[in-house]
Write a protein that holds these residues in place. Sequence first.
Motif, mmCIF file in Angstrom:
data_model
loop_
_atom_site.group_PDB
_atom_site.id
_atom_site.type_symbol
_atom_site.label_atom_id
_atom_site.label_comp_id
_atom_site.label_asym_id
_atom_site.label_seq_id
_atom_site.Cartn_x
_atom_site.Cartn_y
_atom_site.Cartn_z
ATOM 1 N N THR A 2 -7.210 -6.138 19.369
ATOM 2 C CA THR A 2 -6.296 -5.984 18.247
ATOM 3 C C THR A 2 -6.793 -4.904 17.297
ATOM 4 O O THR A 2 -7.992 -4.681 17.163
ATOM 5 C CB THR A 2 -6.142 -7.309 17.472
ATOM 6 N N ILE A 3 -5.875 -4.265 16.631
ATOM 7 C CA ILE A 3 -6.222 -3.220 15.673
ATOM 8 C C ILE A 3 -6.526 -3.872 14.334
ATOM 9 O O ILE A 3 -5.734 -4.663 13.820
ATOM 10 C CB ILE A 3 -5.078 -2.201 15.556
ATOM 11 N N ALA A 44 0.844 -2.671 16.696
ATOM 12 C CA ALA A 44 -0.258 -1.998 17.392
ATOM 13 C C ALA A 44 0.241 -0.899 18.337
ATOM 14 O O ALA A 44 -0.350 0.191 18.390
ATOM 15 C CB ALA A 44 -1.111 -3.005 18.143
ATOM 16 N N GLU A 63 -10.390 -1.078 16.842
ATOM 17 C CA GLU A 63 -9.964 -2.279 17.559
ATOM 18 C C GLU A 63 -11.115 -3.263 17.651
ATOM 19 O O GLU A 63 -12.276 -2.868 17.776
ATOM 20 C CB GLU A 63 -9.482 -1.925 18.975
#
Length: 64
Positions: A2-3, A44, A63
């Motif tokens: 995930t960012i 994202a 990330e």
Amino acid sequence: MTISKVNIEEGCTACGLCEEICPEVFELQDEATVREGADFVKYADGIREAAENCPVEVITYQEN
């Protein structure tokens, strides 16, 4: 992954492409900026696309 963080480094030419690709995260003022409170997880794919297409390659993201 995930960012967790998005940055626009020095050198933005204010072309507006990032805002066109992902207006939920990027907005254009004098230069492109990251919207405060933007949902990096939800958008994202748009963040990645904007970074890949930035003509001056100043959009970076982290990330986890």
